[in-house]
Design a protein around this motif. Structure first.
Motif: not given
Length: 184
Positions: A66-67, A73-74, A61-62
């Motif tokens: 990840g962001l 998810v948020a 995962l870069t």
């Protein structure tokens, strides 16, 4: 010298020309083993998924990825909290109100209002008595409510038997109902 080698070659050729007898039991065992093998291309997608799930995998995962995953998810968390409906009012604080509309040619009528988030699927009305009368009973706690009738999934009607108030949010006419907090 050639006589002996020719004799050996002749004996070898005679030996190779003899018929070979195969044990029928051996032949049967070999054929059973062959038919028990899975044929290539005959696996189901479920079997493939199961094999994939059982194998270890490495995930790379870069930081940007990840962001993006954290943002997804948020968003899911925020949307699930926005969708949560307030708890139903306690029975002793709410009062039952019957809403009615005469709509002779309607095939479907719903009650919409700020008490059900203007959602036409949450409070459908039923035909009562004659085919023209549509009713529904809704428990309401004390307060002031804007509401309307949604007819045949296309017409927005104010209640003809209640005061009309202009709805600032949508610009469509709606009715007003005030539920008192006293014991009357």
């Amino acid at each position: 010298m050639f006589d002996q080698s020719e004799d050996a070659v002749e004996r070898l050729a005679r030996h190779l020309r003899r018929a070979v007898r195969i044990n029928p039991a051996l032949d049967e065992r070999v054929m059973r083993a062959i038919t028990a093998l899975p044929a290539p291309g005959r696996t189901t997608w479920l079997g493939e998924v199961w094999r994939w799930l059982k194998r270890p995998h490495q995930l790379t995962l870069t930081p940007l990825g990840g962001l993006a995953a954290a943002a997804a998810v948020a968003v899911v968390v925020v949307l699930t909290r926005m969708d949560s409906r307030p708890p139903a009012p306690p029975e002793e604080d709410s009062r039952a109100f019957q809403f009615a509309l005469v709509a002779p040619h309607a095939t479907r009528v719903s009650l919409v209002g700020d008490f059900n988030d203007w959602d036409a699927t949450r409070t459908p009305m039923r035909q009562t008595g004659t085919e023209a009368l549509w009713t529904v009973v809704v428990p309401l706690v004390p307060g002031r409510y804007h509401y309307a009738f949604f007819v045949d999934d296309s017409r927005w009607l104010a209640d003809p038997s209640a005061p009309v108030a202009r709805d600032e949010d949508y610009g469509a006419p709606s009715s007003v109902l005030t539920v008192g907090g006293g014991g009357s």
